[in-house]
Design a protein around this motif. Structure first.
Motif, PDB file in Angstrom:
ATOM      1  N   ALA A  45     -15.215   5.337 -42.790  1.00 29.49           N
ATOM      2  CA  ALA A  45     -14.443   5.401 -44.039  1.00 29.49           C
ATOM      3  C   ALA A  45     -13.147   4.593 -43.908  1.00 29.49           C
ATOM      4  N   GLU A  46     -12.471   4.726 -42.774  1.00 33.83           N
ATOM      5  CA  GLU A  46     -11.257   3.942 -42.543  1.00 33.83           C
ATOM      6  C   GLU A  46     -11.594   2.452 -42.431  1.00 33.83           C
ATOM      7  N   GLY A  47     -12.724   2.139 -41.833  1.00 34.65           N
ATOM      8  CA  GLY A  47     -13.160   0.750 -41.737  1.00 34.65           C
ATOM      9  C   GLY A  47     -13.360   0.133 -43.110  1.00 34.65           C
ATOM     10  N   LEU A  48     -13.939   0.882 -44.027  1.00 38.55           N
ATOM     11  CA  LEU A  48     -14.137   0.374 -45.395  1.00 38.55           C
ATOM     12  C   LEU A  48     -12.794   0.114 -46.072  1.00 38.55           C
ATOM     13  N   LYS A  49     -11.819   0.981 -45.832  1.00 40.46           N
ATOM     14  CA  LYS A  49     -10.475   0.775 -46.395  1.00 40.46           C
ATOM     15  C   LYS A  49      -9.838  -0.492 -45.824  1.00 40.46           C
ATOM     16  N   GLN A  50      -9.989  -0.697 -44.509  1.00 37.81           N
ATOM     17  CA  GLN A  50      -9.404  -1.880 -43.874  1.00 37.81           C
ATOM     18  C   GLN A  50     -10.058  -3.169 -44.387  1.00 37.81           C
ATOM     19  N   LEU A  51     -11.345  -3.099 -44.679  1.00 38.12           N
ATOM     20  CA  LEU A  51     -12.035  -4.263 -45.233  1.00 38.12           C
ATOM     21  C   LEU A  51     -11.461  -4.651 -46.591  1.00 38.12           C
ATOM     22  N   GLN A  52     -11.040  -3.664 -47.344  1.00 37.57           N
ATOM     23  CA  GLN A  52     -10.451  -3.929 -48.660  1.00 37.57           C
ATOM     24  C   GLN A  52      -9.038  -4.486 -48.530  1.00 37.57           C
ATOM     25  N   PHE A  80     -20.566  -4.668 -51.048  1.00 35.55           N
ATOM     26  CA  PHE A  80     -19.332  -5.227 -51.612  1.00 35.55           C
ATOM     27  C   PHE A  80     -19.655  -6.570 -52.263  1.00 35.55           C
ATOM     28  N   SER A  81     -18.733  -7.082 -53.042  1.00 35.61           N
ATOM     29  CA  SER A  81     -18.859  -8.438 -53.565  1.00 35.61           C
ATOM     30  C   SER A  81     -18.459  -9.413 -52.446  1.00 35.61           C
ATOM     31  N   PRO A  82     -18.917 -10.667 -52.529  1.00 33.98           N
ATOM     32  CA  PRO A  82     -18.578 -11.631 -51.476  1.00 33.98           C
ATOM     33  C   PRO A  82     -17.069 -11.784 -51.256  1.00 33.98           C
ATOM     34  N   ASP A  83     -16.272 -11.704 -52.305  1.00 35.20           N
ATOM     35  CA  ASP A  83     -14.827 -11.848 -52.129  1.00 35.20           C
ATOM     36  C   ASP A  83     -14.203 -10.634 -51.458  1.00 35.20           C
ATOM     37  N   LYS A  84     -14.945  -9.535 -51.367  1.00 33.05           N
ATOM     38  CA  LYS A  84     -14.462  -8.330 -50.684  1.00 33.05           C
ATOM     39  C   LYS A  84     -15.059  -8.167 -49.292  1.00 33.05           C
ATOM     40  N   GLY A  85     -15.897  -9.113 -48.852  1.00 35.58           N
ATOM     41  CA  GLY A  85     -16.370  -9.080 -47.469  1.00 35.58           C
ATOM     42  C   GLY A  85     -17.831  -8.796 -47.243  1.00 35.58           C
ATOM     43  N   SER A  86     -18.664  -8.871 -48.268  1.00 35.48           N
ATOM     44  CA  SER A  86     -20.082  -8.537 -48.085  1.00 35.48           C
ATOM     45  C   SER A  86     -20.789  -9.444 -47.089  1.00 35.48           C
TER      46      SER A  86
END
Length: 140
Positions: A45-52, A80-86
Motif C-alpha cells: 500500500a505504501e509502495g502504491l502511494k510512493q509510485l503516485q 495505472f495509466s502510463p503517466d502514473k507508472g504502469s
C-alpha cells in the motif's frame, strides 16, 4: 557480470517494497552501493502511494507480504495509466523457489524473478538489465 563500475546505477530511481525491515535494508544497501536513488516501503500500500508521488525507473518487490502480496501489488501498478507508472519495469523477490511462483510473477506483470537470498551481482545486473542499462554503457 562484472560490477566494477560503482556508478552503474547512478541516477536510477528504484522503489523497493518488502515487509521485512532487514531484507529491505540489505536490498537498499546493495542498490545504493551502485549509486541508485532508493525509496523503501514496508508495505505494498505504501509502495502504491510512493509510485503516485515519484517518477521511478524500476520497482523491486517482495512477493510474500501481508494485506497485499507482490502479485496484487504489481497488478495494481499495471492498472495505472502510463503517466502514473504502469510501464515501470519490475523485479520480483521471493523465498519461493523458481517454477510456479516465477511463472505467476511474470504473468502478474514482473519482468524478472529472483530467489532470496539474492547474490549481490545478480541483483545489480538484473536491475540494470530491466532498466536498459548495459554495464558497458553505464548511465551518464
Amino acid at each position: 557480470m562484472q560490477t566494477e563500475d560503482l556508478a552503474l546505477l547512478s541516477g536510477l530511481k528504484v522503489l523497493i517494497v518488502d515487509d521485512e525491515p532487514g531484507a529491505l535494508d540489505v536490498t537498499k544497501r546493495m542498490l545504493s552501493f551502485y549509486q541508485a536513488n532508493v525509496i523503501v516501503c514496508l508495505s505494498a500500500a505504501e509502495g502504491l502511494k510512493q509510485l503516485q508521488a515519484h517518477s521511478l525507473d524500476v520497482i523491486v518487490s517482495d512477493i510474500i507480504m501481508p494485506h497485499m502480496d507482490g502479485y496484487q501489488f504489481i497488478q495494481a501498478v499495471r492498472n495505472f495509466s502510463p503517466d502514473k507508472g504502469s510501464d515501470i519495469p519490475a523485479v520480483a523477490l521471493s523465498v519461493l523457489s523458481e517454477g510456479e511462483a516465477q511463472v505467476k510473477a511474470i504473468d502478474a506483470g514482473f519482468q524478472k524473478y529472483l530467489c532470496k537470498p539474492i547474490r549481490f551481482a545478480t541483483l545489480i545486473g538484473t536491475v540494470a538489465g530491466v532498466a536498459g542499462i548495459n554495464p558497458g554503457n553505464a548511465r551518464q
